[in-house]
Write an enzyme that holds these catalytic residues in place. Structure first.
Site, PDB file in Angstrom:
ATOM      1  N   GLY A   1       0.799  -1.218   0.000  1.00 44.92           N
ATOM      2  CA  GLY A   1       0.000   0.000   0.000  1.00 44.92           C
ATOM      3  C   GLY A   1       0.826   1.259   0.000  1.00 44.92           C
ATOM      4  O   GLY A   1       2.051   1.240  -0.122  1.00 44.92           O
TER       5      GLY A   1
ATOM      6  N   CYS B   1      10.726   0.854   5.087  1.00 44.73           N
ATOM      7  CA  CYS B   1       9.963   0.837   3.831  1.00 44.73           C
ATOM      8  C   CYS B   1       8.638   1.588   3.995  1.00 44.73           C
ATOM      9  O   CYS B   1       8.638   2.816   4.006  1.00 44.73           O
ATOM     10  CB  CYS B   1       9.763  -0.587   3.341  1.00 44.73           C
ATOM     11  SG  CYS B   1       9.365  -0.678   1.576  1.00 44.73           S
ATOM     12  N   LEU B   2       7.511   0.921   4.159  1.00 45.57           N
ATOM     13  CA  LEU B   2       6.243   1.619   4.340  1.00 45.57           C
ATOM     14  C   LEU B   2       6.295   2.511   5.587  1.00 45.57           C
ATOM     15  O   LEU B   2       5.792   3.644   5.562  1.00 45.57           O
ATOM     16  CB  LEU B   2       5.098   0.614   4.463  1.00 45.57           C
ATOM     17  CG  LEU B   2       3.695   1.212   4.612  1.00 45.57           C
ATOM     18  CD1 LEU B   2       3.267   1.897   3.315  1.00 45.57           C
ATOM     19  CD2 LEU B   2       2.685   0.124   4.992  1.00 45.57           C
TER      20      LEU B   2
ATOM     21  N   GLU C   1      16.227  -6.549   6.840  1.00 44.17           N
ATOM     22  CA  GLU C   1      15.997  -7.915   7.331  1.00 44.17           C
ATOM     23  C   GLU C   1      16.124  -8.981   6.256  1.00 44.17           C
ATOM     24  O   GLU C   1      16.138 -10.184   6.552  1.00 44.17           O
ATOM     25  CB  GLU C   1      14.608  -8.007   7.973  1.00 44.17           C
ATOM     26  CG  GLU C   1      13.451  -8.170   7.014  1.00 44.17           C
ATOM     27  CD  GLU C   1      13.084  -6.923   6.221  1.00 44.17           C
ATOM     28  OE1 GLU C   1      12.227  -7.009   5.321  1.00 44.17           O
ATOM     29  OE2 GLU C   1      13.649  -5.841   6.516  1.00 44.17           O
TER      30      GLU C   1
END
Length: 745
Positions: free
Chosen positions: A74, A104-105, A196
């Protein structure tokens, strides 16, 4: 730091945005315990929709030393609908003193809150490893070289702005892109890449540096002392319970021993022996045969012999019904069972339960029978059968009268070790069929002669394949979703129906299938489990699968995802295939599923290792890219292999990533069609706490006794995929099963 403070764990609140890599981050955080002077790291995980607004979370925040905002699908630009709690998280000024790391998000949401723009990339990067360059010196990257490699999973990027201090960047065809920041005047940090991932360098050091920064900030700001004064372990327990991770059943420390009747026979090592025996045994049987071998797979074959003591457990997800009865019980009528399933009539063999409760039923059945006996044998008796795609927790239910799971309890079996040349006839109840023992004694088990035909009897077949245009339409929809950031990889499938013009016994079809496409996980299941069961309601599965899904024993779980396929031709040998399968597209496909599987295991188990990284394996008709992931110390966990199986379905190699949202997208892209048995798993759960499950690919299956056969095939779509080549790969996989129906007229 006071002694009282040092006895309190360093508590991290991790906000999980339903990514398939979230628990890779969680374990990376936990693995930093005692490394940087902050003691034990305890991670509490909640979903981004556990609370609707930051005001509901606020009362818990003083109990945590820092927040980590995980990756996910998203866009933060879409607000609550896409990112839930993250949309309001940065509105409260009280958070300005709480150390936060966004990944990231989480990084994008943090930057957006500070006035930065989040835009779509011209060229999306999913599962691609790039050089990251440090922009300035920062404590977040203490100990780093000026350049290092990390894995990127993003279709959006952040434009630099005044409120952000750029810490790292990368360069590609999109230009120079921001890869790491600190928010001006706040202990907030973020990285665009995925530290990760198993292909990211120094991810542990990034996390360790952040935890040390958080510790120092909390000591200077007084947050440490305040946390110590209000410390209450019940707060963490309360939040932990927002994500249900209850084991299916409770571990027994000391399993009971049980006498098992086992006779050992010296036999040849040929995998033909299993099929030779099956031809001679005309009783009802289920077969899990190794019709091809390599050093890691294809060692064991198992022939299962159901009898009157065999319980049959069947589940229908859309009906929320389970049936349990004995194999071909004369007192159980299919007509009555079917009336109960369809119309709700009361029947003693039909129970109302959803698929979550069915897993509990399996757990109760198995745990009450587990034993400590012959750990060197993979199977001594237990449940065998198949679990369909719709048995996965995240898969929507689609109305159907077809079963989604069918498992049969087996007391008598034949287990063959093709590596050592040993065969075992096994009985849990000391009543191995005498007539089958006589058959074995009369056969040439050291010199099996198998002359199975490679072609079916002459007849016509109607083969209904969906159009190339419909595939291209679905392919384009996948690309749209990935460019928007809704998914990184989507396993697009389609199913073909084959209708024979005449009678064709399942065993005869299996003979041709396994002759033409031998595989380490060849399976034959013809579930004629009720005496009056009509043929048009009989479930049959014929599989020549190359892919192990999950194997476990008392202490180890192993998954072997396959992603990346090249057809064998005169021009394509192993060396050529290896070169093709190590291109960025194929590498990215396998890496995404590899990271997803690490996540699936890490969700329940703390010790996960990649044992084999993207090796190329050769099969009868294709070359494929394979990785091996293992989880250790299962015996020390509260979880069993059955928990891992439940949490890992459907196989990530058959969905894509992130799994939850991608399964929902596939529901629409594939026009709400059931996958059924295809994309599920088949195997066994032995009572000596061993199991082996293969992915239902390269298989033929029927819900009506063979009047119609279904064959599914699919492939991973990434942003690097091309429609024509993906369709060609799909047809290559389809042909490995459909080739049975050629040269038959």
């Amino acid at each position: 730091m006071t002694a009282f403070r040092s006895s309190i764990p360093f508590n991290v609140l991790f906000i999980n945005s339903y990514d398939s890599f979230s628990y890779n981050v969680v374990r990376l955080l936990e693995q930093q315990s005692h490394k940087g002077g902050y003691g034990e790291v305890r991670v509490t995980t909640i979903h981004n929709d556990t609370f609707t607004h930051v005001s509901q979370l606020k009362k818990y925040l003083p109990h945590f030393d820092c927040l980590v905002l995980g990756p996910g699908p998203g866009s933060p630009v879409n607000g609550v609908e896409d990112v839930g709690l993250l949309a309001s998280l940065f509105e409260d000024d009280d958070l300005s003193q709480i150390p936060i790391l966004g990944i990231c998000l989480g990084f994008q949401a943090m930057c957006l809150s500070q006035g930065a723009q989040v835009n779509e990339l011209m060229t999306v990067k999913h599962g691609q490893v790039y050089d990251i360059e440090l922009t300035i010196e920062s404590e977040l990257f203490k100990g780093y070289p000026s350049q290092y490699k990390s894995t990127r999973y993003h279709s959006l990027h952040v434009e630099p702005s005044l409120g952000l201090i750029p810490l790292a960047h990368t360069n590609d065809e999109n230009g120079q892109l921001l890869m790491a920041i600190q928010v001006v005047g706040k202990p907030w940090f973020g990285v665009q890449y995925h530290p990760e991932s198993c292909c990211s360098e120094l991810g542990w050091l990034l996390v360790s540096n952040f935890l040390q920064l958080a510790q120092r900030h909390n000591e200077c700001s007084g947050r440490c002392d305040y946390k110590g004064s209000i410390y209450d372990v019940h707060v963490y327990d309360e939040l932990d319970k927002t994500i249900d991770k209850t084991p299916i059943y409770e571990h027994q420390v000391d399993l009971p021993t049980q006498d098992i009747s086992i006779r050992e026979h010296n036999v040849c090592k040929s995998p033909l022996l299993t099929l030779y025996l099956c031809d001679a045994i005309h009783d009802f049987k289920f077969v899990m045969a190794s019709s091809s071998q390599d050093p890691h797979r294809g060692r064991w074959s198992i022939i299962c012999l159901p009898n009157e003591n065999s319980d049959v457990l069947t589940h229908y997800t859309s009906l929320n019904k389970t049936t349990i009865y004995k194999w071909r019980d004369r007192n159980v009528s299919w007509k009555d069972v079917n009336a109960s399933l369809q119309y709700g009539f009361v029947h003693p063999c039909v129970f109302s339960e959803d698929k979550g409760q069915f897993w509990q039923t399996i757990g109760q059945f198995v745990s009450s029978r587990l034993m400590s006996s012959r750990p060197d044998l993979p199977f001594v008796g237990g449940l065998v059968g198949t679990l369909g795609y719709e048995m996965g927790d995240v898969v929507p239910s689609i109305q159907s009268l077809n079963p989604d799971a069918k498992l049969v309890y087996i007391e008598n079996s034949i287990v063959i070790d093709h590596f050592s040349g040993k065969m075992y006839t096994i009985s849990l109840s000391d009543d191995f069929p005498v007539h089958i023992m006589q058959i074995i004694s009369q056969l040439s088990i050291n010199d099996p002669r198998l002359e199975w035909p490679s072609e079916l009897p002459p007849m016509k077949f109607d083969i209904e394949v969906s159009s190339d245009a419909s595939y291209q339409h679905a392919f384009n929809a996948c690309q749209d979703y990935m460019r928007r950031g809704d998914s990184y990889e989507i396993c697009l499938t389609r199913q073909t129906q084959v209708t024979p013009h005449g009678p064709l016994a399942p065993w005869r079809l299996f003979q041709t299938l396994v002759t033409r496409n031998p595989a380490p996980f060849s399976s034959y299941f013809d579930f004629q489990d009720l005496i009056d069961l009509p043929k048009d309601r009989t479930l049959c599965l014929l599989s020549t699968s190359p892919e192990r899904f999950l194997k476990w024993d008392h202490d180890t779980c192993e998954l072997r995802p396959i992603k990346g396929t090249v057809k064998k031709t005169d021009e394509v040998d192993l060396q050529t295939a290896t070169r093709i399968l190590k291109t960025p597209k194929e590498f990215g496909e396998n890496l995404m599923i590899l990271d997803l599987i690490r996540n699936d295991l890490y969700e329940l188990l703390p010790d996960v290792r990649v044992k084999d990284f993207m090796s190329v394996e050769e099969y009868q008709t294709v070359y494929q890219l394979v990785s091996v992931v293992q989880a250790q110390n299962l015996s020390d966990s509260i979880y069993s292999g059955l928990d891992v199986l439940k949490h890992s379905l459907p196989p990530g190699s058959m969905t894509g990533a992130p799994k939850k949202i991608t399964v929902q997208l596939l529901h629409e892209i594939e026009q709400r069609k059931r996958r059924g048995i295809y994309s599920g798993v088949t195997g066994y759960l032995s009572l000596n706490n061993r199991a082996d499950w293969s992915v239902n690919i390269r298989c033929l299956y029927s819900y009506n006794g063979g009047y119609h056969w279904l064959c599914g095939a699919g492939g991973a779509i990434t942003v690097l995929s091309q429609g024509e080549s993906e369709l060609a790969e799909l047809n290559t996989k389809l042909d490995s099963a459909l080739q049975c129906f050629t040269n038959s007229e």
